[in-house]
Design an enzyme around this catalytic site. Structure first.
Site, PDB file in Angstrom:
ATOM      1  N   ASN A 135       4.107 -12.093   3.760  1.00  0.00           N
ATOM      2  CA  ASN A 135       5.254 -12.940   3.706  1.00  0.00           C
ATOM      3  C   ASN A 135       4.939 -14.168   4.670  1.00  0.00           C
ATOM      4  O   ASN A 135       5.727 -15.343   4.292  1.00  0.00           O
ATOM      5  CB  ASN A 135       6.716 -12.376   3.864  1.00  0.00           C
ATOM      6  CG  ASN A 135       6.742 -11.883   5.399  1.00  0.00           C
ATOM      7  OD1 ASN A 135       5.847 -11.512   6.111  1.00  0.00           O
ATOM      8  ND2 ASN A 135       8.000 -11.507   5.807  1.00  0.00           N
ATOM      9  N   LYS A 175      -7.443  -6.908   8.877  1.00  0.00           N
ATOM     10  CA  LYS A 175      -7.250  -6.436   7.342  1.00  0.00           C
ATOM     11  C   LYS A 175      -5.952  -7.215   7.035  1.00  0.00           C
ATOM     12  O   LYS A 175      -4.894  -6.459   7.445  1.00  0.00           O
ATOM     13  CB  LYS A 175      -7.122  -5.004   7.495  1.00  0.00           C
ATOM     14  CG  LYS A 175      -7.222  -4.065   6.231  1.00  0.00           C
ATOM     15  CD  LYS A 175      -6.540  -4.821   4.857  1.00  0.00           C
ATOM     16  CE  LYS A 175      -5.237  -3.916   4.826  1.00  0.00           C
ATOM     17  NZ  LYS A 175      -4.574  -4.290   3.690  1.00  0.00           N
ATOM     18  N   GLY A 181       4.432  -5.196   9.253  1.00  0.00           N
ATOM     19  CA  GLY A 181       4.879  -4.695   7.732  1.00  0.00           C
ATOM     20  C   GLY A 181       6.057  -3.676   7.860  1.00  0.00           C
ATOM     21  O   GLY A 181       6.893  -3.786   8.378  1.00  0.00           O
ATOM     22  N   SER A 182       5.856  -3.023   6.655  1.00  0.00           N
ATOM     23  CA  SER A 182       7.124  -2.115   6.456  1.00  0.00           C
ATOM     24  C   SER A 182       7.140  -0.855   7.222  1.00  0.00           C
ATOM     25  O   SER A 182       5.993  -0.577   8.110  1.00  0.00           O
ATOM     26  CB  SER A 182       6.762  -1.381   5.034  1.00  0.00           C
ATOM     27  OG  SER A 182       5.873  -0.634   5.024  1.00  0.00           O
ATOM     28  N   GLY A 191       4.187   1.208   9.047  1.00  0.00           N
ATOM     29  CA  GLY A 191       4.237   0.939  10.547  1.00  0.00           C
ATOM     30  C   GLY A 191       4.093   2.342  11.301  1.00  0.00           C
ATOM     31  O   GLY A 191       3.495   2.370  12.186  1.00  0.00           O
ATOM     32  N   GLU A 207       5.696  -4.454  14.281  1.00  0.00           N
ATOM     33  CA  GLU A 207       7.019  -5.305  14.036  1.00  0.00           C
ATOM     34  C   GLU A 207       7.121  -4.951  12.703  1.00  0.00           C
ATOM     35  O   GLU A 207       6.417  -5.052  11.801  1.00  0.00           O
ATOM     36  CB  GLU A 207       6.436  -6.808  14.035  1.00  0.00           C
ATOM     37  CG  GLU A 207       6.292  -7.369  15.269  1.00  0.00           C
ATOM     38  CD  GLU A 207       7.479  -7.349  16.330  1.00  0.00           C
ATOM     39  OE1 GLU A 207       8.627  -7.140  15.663  1.00  0.00           O
ATOM     40  OE2 GLU A 207       7.407  -7.646  17.461  1.00  0.00           O
ATOM     41  N   CYS A 253      11.362 -10.606   7.649  1.00  0.00           N
ATOM     42  CA  CYS A 253      11.917  -9.770   8.259  1.00  0.00           C
ATOM     43  C   CYS A 253      13.259 -10.277   9.132  1.00  0.00           C
ATOM     44  O   CYS A 253      14.039  -9.348   9.595  1.00  0.00           O
ATOM     45  CB  CYS A 253      10.872  -8.969   9.314  1.00  0.00           C
ATOM     46  SG  CYS A 253      10.218 -10.241  10.295  1.00  0.00           S
ATOM     47  N   GLU A 258      16.644  -1.906   4.433  1.00  0.00           N
ATOM     48  CA  GLU A 258      16.261  -3.148   4.316  1.00  0.00           C
ATOM     49  C   GLU A 258      16.052  -3.311   2.583  1.00  0.00           C
ATOM     50  O   GLU A 258      15.046  -2.581   2.369  1.00  0.00           O
ATOM     51  CB  GLU A 258      15.032  -3.244   5.086  1.00  0.00           C
ATOM     52  CG  GLU A 258      14.243  -4.709   4.814  1.00  0.00           C
ATOM     53  CD  GLU A 258      13.173  -4.846   5.961  1.00  0.00           C
ATOM     54  OE1 GLU A 258      12.291  -4.256   5.688  1.00  0.00           O
ATOM     55  OE2 GLU A 258      13.217  -6.029   6.667  1.00  0.00           O
ATOM     56  N   GLU A 273       5.932 -10.238  20.533  1.00  0.00           N
ATOM     57  CA  GLU A 273       4.768 -10.910  20.009  1.00  0.00           C
ATOM     58  C   GLU A 273       5.231 -12.648  20.521  1.00  0.00           C
ATOM     59  O   GLU A 273       6.488 -12.591  20.632  1.00  0.00           O
ATOM     60  CB  GLU A 273       4.453 -11.012  18.491  1.00  0.00           C
ATOM     61  CG  GLU A 273       4.297  -9.540  17.969  1.00  0.00           C
ATOM     62  CD  GLU A 273       3.618  -9.851  16.885  1.00  0.00           C
ATOM     63  OE1 GLU A 273       2.528 -10.120  16.582  1.00  0.00           O
ATOM     64  OE2 GLU A 273       4.342  -9.673  15.692  1.00  0.00           O
TER      65      GLU A 273
HETATM   66  C1  UN1 Z   1       8.662 -12.464   9.788  1.00  0.00           C
HETATM   67  O1  UN1 Z   1       9.393 -12.539   8.627  1.00  0.00           O
HETATM   68  O2  UN1 Z   1       7.739 -11.601   9.465  1.00  0.00           O
HETATM   69  O3  UN1 Z   1      11.716 -16.523  12.526  1.00  0.00           O
HETATM   70  C2  UN1 Z   1       8.395 -13.355  10.535  1.00  0.00           C
HETATM   71  C3  UN1 Z   1      11.428 -16.426  11.567  1.00  0.00           C
HETATM   72  C4  UN1 Z   1       9.983 -16.965  11.187  1.00  0.00           C
HETATM   73  C5  UN1 Z   1       9.094 -15.901  11.252  1.00  0.00           C
HETATM   74  C6  UN1 Z   1       9.523 -14.623  10.395  1.00  0.00           C
HETATM   75  N1  UN1 Z   1       9.872 -17.950  12.345  1.00  0.00           N
HETATM   76  O4  UN1 Z   1      12.162 -16.371  10.473  1.00  0.00           O
END
Ligand code: UN1
Length: 491
Positions: A146, A169, A221-222, A226, A243, A277, A374, A453
């Site tokens: 994404n 990867k 990822g999911s 994860g 994350e 996310c 989600e 991060e």
């Molecule tokens: C994500 O969806 O994994 O804050 C990251 C935000 C973006 C990053 C999203 N800078 O929406």
């Protein structure tokens, strides 16, 4: 498209797979498929390269990151067009995605001349103490589709500037974007083996996680994947950064700036087709403002132009693949079962391409599946409340804790919300998306494992602290015992 191992573009040993354009369902690129043999070769290359990369002075590593930033700037459109065709979001957004990587390259390039540690006084005379950040070795990265450039950059760039080497990867839904991104590192002059790319599905990631020479795993990822990665890595004693999911909310108080809230909710819920996310999937709205707000949001949703992200008129692209379309459609079943009101949207938008209408669901209760799980699509659930305390409790009462927001003109309410919202990111009078790279990014509860991060915190994932004591007294001094005996004998 090939793997990149030890500075060479090479075929994997597992045949090929095809990456589809989600707007057309047509093949976009044919990609090599890796086997464990390829993963091992990539890790070996990274292991050998680490021996010299860690010794390159950090400011010089930083300069390579600056060079990368310039190349990314030149190729921003090229990368964005590849990403749009591969994962679907509109060009303005894929350009923004590349821009985040450029920002991160400048930020982490600057770390080449910082990477601050610290000194502190020590207990003994003629002795010096300091704590320095040390590189660790080979880092394994598993990233999603994404944000196919930005999210990998949050991992690759701090890891590299700190002196580690990489085996990456990427998602099988954004492999060509990953290859184009790695080409930028090659052209910037990163030495062979410092960054390695291995293409493939989940099994390839699993081999990477299990390789004994990979000391750190960073995953985005999911939640399901994860936790699987976490479990495997934990059994091998590895350091992991995770994350994962989000169930982010915007709280709107009766006194909110109405037009601002409408704009922000629309963008946070439907931007990137809801596939961030950080996307807003719950609207927690105070009773008084609710009817007017829903009307305005429905009108606004109707103005969204669904289509191919390459076309300038498009404001919302498709979902990434058939699986995502099935998942979001499945939640419409749940909506029917839970008897909520579909105010707008609720179905697939076109026959070809994985398009789904921007959807607003009213009458959702905080404990319903729609309000807890989600969905990762353009679906917003509206939950009503009366008091701020209630709103905060609803916001915090989900298994995730990434991002939250409140719209209010009352500074006291805003500060109470900052105090009481238990997410890793909090916004006041701004939607739940748009985190900037100089601040820590990550979430509480099921969103992650406590790591962050980006920003200074982003370095913690890829470094270990080394505490150094230098005794220049020329005699045996023992800390923690005998301290009284040496008092008065300071030379
Ligand atoms: C994500 O969806 O994994 O804050 C990251 C935000 C973006 C990053 C999203 N800078 O929406």
């Amino acid at each position: 498209m090939k793997n990149y191992i030890n500075g060479q573009w090479v075929e994997g040993h597992g045949g090929t797979f095809v990456s589809l354009n989600p707007a057309t369902e047509e093949p976009f690129a044919e990609i090599t498929l890796s086997t464990s043999e390829d993963v091992d070769a990539a890790v070996e290359a990274a292991k050998v390269a680490y021996k010299t990369w860690r010794l390159m002075p950090a400011p010089r590593r930083g300069e390579l990151l600056f060079k990368l930033a310039r190349i990314l700037t030149e190729r921003k459109d090229e990368l964005a067009r590849i990403a749009t065709q591969e994962m679907g979001k509109i060009l303005d957004e894929t350009r923004g995605d590349v821009q985040e990587a450029i920002d991160m390259a400048y930020y982490m390039g600057g770390e080449g001349r910082r990477l601050f540690g610290y000194t502190a006084p020590v207990e003994m005379p003629n002795k010096f103490g300091m704590a320095i950040r040390d590189s660790v070795g080979v880092v394994g990265l598993i990233t999603p589709w994404n944000f196919p450039v930005a999210v990998p950059s949050w991992k690759i760039l701090p890891a590299l500037v700190a002196g580690n080497t990489i085996v990456w990867k990427p998602s099988e839904d954004a492999p060509a974007t990953a290859a184009a991104f790695v080409k930028c590192f090659e052209d910037a002059g990163f030495p062979a083996g410092v960054i390695n790319l291995i293409q493939g599905h989940g099994q390839v990631g699993e081999v990477l996680v299990k390789n004994p020479h990979v000391r750190i795993i960073s995953f985005t990822g999911s939640t399901t994947t994860g936790l699987h990665v976490y479990t495997m890595a934990a059994a091998l004693g590895k350091k992991v950064t995770l994350e994962m999911g989000g169930k982010n909310a915007i709280i709107v108080m009766d006194d909110a700036n109405f037009d601002l809230a409408v704009e922000a909710i629309t963008w946070s819920a439907y931007g990137t087709t809801g596939q961030r996310c950080t996307a807003t999937s719950r609207l927690i709205v105070q009773k008084g403002i609710k009817p007017r707000l829903i009307d305005a949001l429905v009108e606004k949703a109707k103005t969204i132009r669904i289509g191919d992200g390459l076309l300038p008129e498009t404001t919302m692209g498709p979902l990434v693949n058939q699986k995502a379309l099935d998942k979001v459609s499945g939640y419409m079943q749940v909506a029917a079962e839970e008897k909520v009101t579909v105010c707008v949207g609720g179905k697939r938008a076109r026959e070809k391409g994985y398009f789904f209408e921007p959807t607003l669901l009213d009458g959702v209760k905080p404990n319903m599946r729609l309000a807890q799980e989600e969905i990762f699509g353009p679906v917003l659930s509206v939950i009503e409340f009366e008091t701020l305390e209630e709103a905060i409790e609803i916001n915090n009462g989900v298994p995730f804790g990434l991002s939250s927001s409140i719209f209010t003109e009352n500074v006291n309410v805003a500060f109470r919300a900052i105090r009481d919202l238990t997410t890793g990111i909090v916004y006041i009078n701004h939607g739940t998306t748009g985190a900037e790279i100089q601040f820590p990014f990550g979430g509480t509860r099921g969103t992650g494992n406590g790591m962050r991060e980006a920003g200074q915190a982003g370095l913690d994932s890829f470094t270990e602290w080394k505490s150094v004591y230098v005794d220049y007294s020329g005699r045996l001094q023992r800390a923690q015992i005998d301290t009284d005996a040496i008092l008065g004998k300071i030379e």
